[in-house]
Every structure is written in C-alpha cells, then in structure tokens.
Design an enzyme around this catalytic site. Sequence first.
Site, PDB file in Angstrom:
ATOM      1  N   GLU A  37     -21.504 -21.126  14.944  1.00  0.00           N
ATOM      2  CA  GLU A  37     -21.692 -22.524  14.559  1.00  0.00           C
ATOM      3  C   GLU A  37     -22.952 -22.656  13.689  1.00  0.00           C
ATOM      4  O   GLU A  37     -23.961 -22.008  13.935  1.00  0.00           O
ATOM      5  CB  GLU A  37     -21.836 -23.392  15.811  1.00  0.00           C
ATOM      6  CG  GLU A  37     -22.074 -24.869  15.507  1.00  0.00           C
ATOM      7  CD  GLU A  37     -22.409 -25.677  16.740  1.00  0.00           C
ATOM      8  OE1 GLU A  37     -22.158 -26.891  16.732  1.00  0.00           O
ATOM      9  OE2 GLU A  37     -22.949 -25.093  17.708  1.00  0.00           O
ATOM     10  N   CYS A  54     -18.699 -25.166  20.021  1.00  0.00           N
ATOM     11  CA  CYS A  54     -19.815 -25.240  20.955  1.00  0.00           C
ATOM     12  C   CYS A  54     -19.609 -26.267  22.069  1.00  0.00           C
ATOM     13  O   CYS A  54     -18.908 -26.015  23.034  1.00  0.00           O
ATOM     14  CB  CYS A  54     -21.104 -25.505  20.174  1.00  0.00           C
ATOM     15  SG  CYS A  54     -22.631 -25.164  21.114  1.00  0.00           S
ATOM     16  N   LYS A 109     -15.720 -30.945  14.827  1.00  0.00           N
ATOM     17  CA  LYS A 109     -16.287 -30.932  16.168  1.00  0.00           C
ATOM     18  C   LYS A 109     -16.078 -32.308  16.782  1.00  0.00           C
ATOM     19  O   LYS A 109     -16.471 -33.330  16.217  1.00  0.00           O
ATOM     20  CB  LYS A 109     -17.778 -30.592  16.101  1.00  0.00           C
ATOM     21  CG  LYS A 109     -18.428 -30.377  17.471  1.00  0.00           C
ATOM     22  CD  LYS A 109     -19.865 -29.890  17.316  1.00  0.00           C
ATOM     23  CE  LYS A 109     -20.500 -29.564  18.659  1.00  0.00           C
ATOM     24  NZ  LYS A 109     -21.870 -29.027  18.514  1.00  0.00           N
TER      25      LYS A 109
END
Length: 515
Positions: A269, A379, A345
């Site tokens: 990331e 993440c 995300k």
Amino acid sequence: MPKLSDKPLLEVRTAKIRDIPAIIKLTQRVYPEEGPYLPGTIRGQINAFPEGQFVAVYDGQIVGYAATLQLAEKQIFKQHTWENITGAGYGSLHNAKGEWLYGVEVCVDPGRQRNRIGRRLYEARQRLCEELWLKGIAFGGRLPGYRRNKKDYPRASQYFQAVVDREVRDPVASFQMKLGFEPELLLRNYHPDDKASGGHAALMVWRNPRYDEEDEARPAHKRSRETVRVTTVQLEARRFADADAFFTHMEYFADVAADYGSDFVVFPELFTLMLLSSEPEQPPHEAILRLTEYTPQFIERMQQMALKYNINIIGGSHPTITEDEDIQNVCYVFLRDGTVHAQEKMHPTPDERDYWGIVGGDSVDVIDTDCGPVGVMICYDSEFPEVARRLADQGARIMFVPYCTDTRQGHLRVKYCCQARTIENQCYVVTSGITGNLANVDNLDINYAHSSIFTPSDMPFARDGIAAEASENVEMVVVADLNVSTLQWARSQGAVRNLRDRRFDLYRIRWKDGG
C-alpha cells in the site's frame, strides 16, 4: 433462395460474467413478486463452477438460465434447505470432487416457454454430468400443485406420495419426471418463500446411465483450478532521484517474480509515496495532490511491466482523484493481457482522512483473472469481515492485502485480521507491506512490515496457517504455491466448514448495491 443465417437462433452455452445484467432482467420477468437475483449471487455461481452455469440465448437475448453445483453424495441425500446447500445461492459449497451435480436454479422467460428452453437446459446439465463422469443430477424441485390439492392431501407427505405414484399431476414435478427425473425424498421447509409448495420440495434425481464406478476408462476428475504461484514484495522505503529510478526498481521485482514463474506479484500500500522522495517536503494535503499527478504515468508504466513480463501485478495502492473529484486510495490491478482494474479502499484510516482528506470507496467486487477471481482489501479493509465475505461469496479464493503500517501494533492488527479472514472464508490471503524510513515524505517516516502468505488452518495446509513469510523489516520477496483445489476440499470435507455452516436462517449480509 432465402439468405441463410450463419448464427444459431437459439443456443445454449455456458454463462459468462458479461451475461449478469441480462440474467438479472430475465429473473425480473420470471419472478415479478419474489424479486430478481442479485448481481453478486450470479457472479458467485459463475466463478465457483464456470462449466455448470448455462444460458439459453434466443435471437441474441438471454431467455433461460440454469445454475448448477458439484456436491458430494452425502450432502444431497438427506434433509437440507436451498439456502444451506447452495450457500444462499452463491455456490460457495461447490466441491470439484463431488460425485453429483446439484441444480440450484432453472428459469425460463415466460414468453418463450414454447421453445422447449427448459428441456434444453436440463439436457445441457445431463451432457455435463456425462462428460464429468458423475453419478447423476439432483435438485430440490418445486411442488406448486400442493396448494391447489391441499384439500385432498392435507399433509405434504401425502401429496408427495401421490406425485410419486402418479395419482396427481404436478405442473413442475410431472414435467421433470417426463425428463427422466424421479422424486426420492420430500425436502421439508426447503424454500419457505415458495407458498404454492407449502415451502417444501421434492428431491428429484436423475442417474447417469453411463456411470460405472469400476470402469477403468473412467476419466480422472479435472481440478477446477490449477496451482497459483504468488510473489509478495516487502519493499524498503527509500529515496529515488526521479520517477524513472522508482519504476526501474519496481520493474526489477516484476522481473524476479516472472523468472520464478509467478502468476501474481504484489506490492505494498502507498508504495508510490516514494515518488515524492526526490521533491521538497510539502504539507500533507499538497503532497497528496502532487502524488495524484503521477497517476497516468504510474498506470502506463505498470501496465507495460505486466505485459512485458507476462505477470499479473497487484499494484499496491496509489492516491487518485476519481471521477467524483474525491481523493481515494486505489489499488490498480494490472493483468498480463493488458487490462487494468481499480479497487478503491473502502475504509480510510483516521490519519488518511485527517492528513490527506482521503475518502472511502463506493464498491468492492472480485476481479476476474486468468487464474480465477481474486479479491483486494487495502490494509484497513482487511479488518472488516464483511468485505472479505462479499469477495468470498463472489468466488474469490485468493485475496491480496497491500498494507502500510507504522508500528508493530498496526502490523499485528492487519496480520491477525487477515488470518481470521482465511479461517472465516476458507481462502488464501497474501499481504505485502512497506518497511524502512523516509524522513522527507509525510506519513512514510517510519514503517513496520512482516509480509506473509496465509492459509486456512486445517490438515492439508501449513502447520501454522502460514505458507510463507518474510523476515521482519527487511526488503525481500516471498514466493508460495497455492492450490485452490485444496480449498475446495476444506470447504466440503475439512475439520470445520465455515462457509457451509453459516446460519442463513439467522443472519446474512446485504449490501446496498444488492451484492
């Protein structure tokens, strides 16, 4: 002489992902009161068992659909419900080693029922059963005549026996019996929403006349998917003289992964923050805006790498100004055929929101690759089980988690949650983190990483549920082979079967987009 058509007017073929909108429109016509299928459900069926899903196409329009699973005999010949045996329709219980085909759905456009479309779909299933050398086909068949005949047959078991004895003609079961299926068991409360059938169904069975368990010519079962080799890159944050130097360094890892025969290479990331290392330090919001200016170059260079090295690249994540003019943290996936996908995300961390003004994404879906469907959770997304469950239901067997954490505590949150996702969804999870220090780039000043490739915790897998892992805080690559067929075994025969054992009668996840 009239012009002859060089294309079939009516054909039955396997369903494709691109057919999903048309299939949904078909189910809207077939089930005006119950509501259509959901896009994620159909995607899950196709991804779970591509050979077993069929569409009937009449003059370019989809007018019929049949969904099928492969299941073990012991799952079928006992009491079960439609939701439990089909994984709420997603097909997540498909078992490539099962001895039987199981019918999930057959629906035909009400305006095309005179074309024997239903019969054609059943025959397509029978041909598949013979090709796979399976014992037969079974499914829970409706008994819609029960409501009309309830006065003469007060109990469902009485009506079922009357259908078996051919004392009464059921509009659905009798048609299926003409096709060679026989009712063998009354399935109670099979589909509670089917009021005409009293919620019940008949287990209809067709036995493959060509099946001979002792036949030495019987072909071996094909694995639904082959072993997939993945390489995860644990990168060290460092200064680069310019953008070319950054991309040259990333190309080195793509080259190494390709030399090892990997199907996927995964970057961390926010690894593109290193593009700012050659520039003067800027306030957070200005820095992130500057980074978004690299987006076209980033996409072009990474796409070229994927094509050049014949490898699928999970491109970590890169801040991007999207169509709605928000800044989002986006993972670009560069496939080796040159196509590019983007996964936003979903859950920005507090720092991302406060320092950079990053906004959460709008949707999460599987990405179809030449190694099957895969999922991406960036993440923090891995810490929300709903995201992984949606991806698993849509057919993902491998999920990639690019991450960037500053402390060991942050890393451990990602690690523990990713291991939980492997158990909950009986899938593989591949993580890729960034390490090292970069003082002149805000929010990349300290980093902690211990990248890993996680497996479910069961007998065929690695002892600790870790197929491979990097050393802590060292730049390196880790390679592992992931056998997707082993996942199918775990889901159908493992010590625990988390996907199958969900209580759909008590809970389920419903996304706003219907997935």
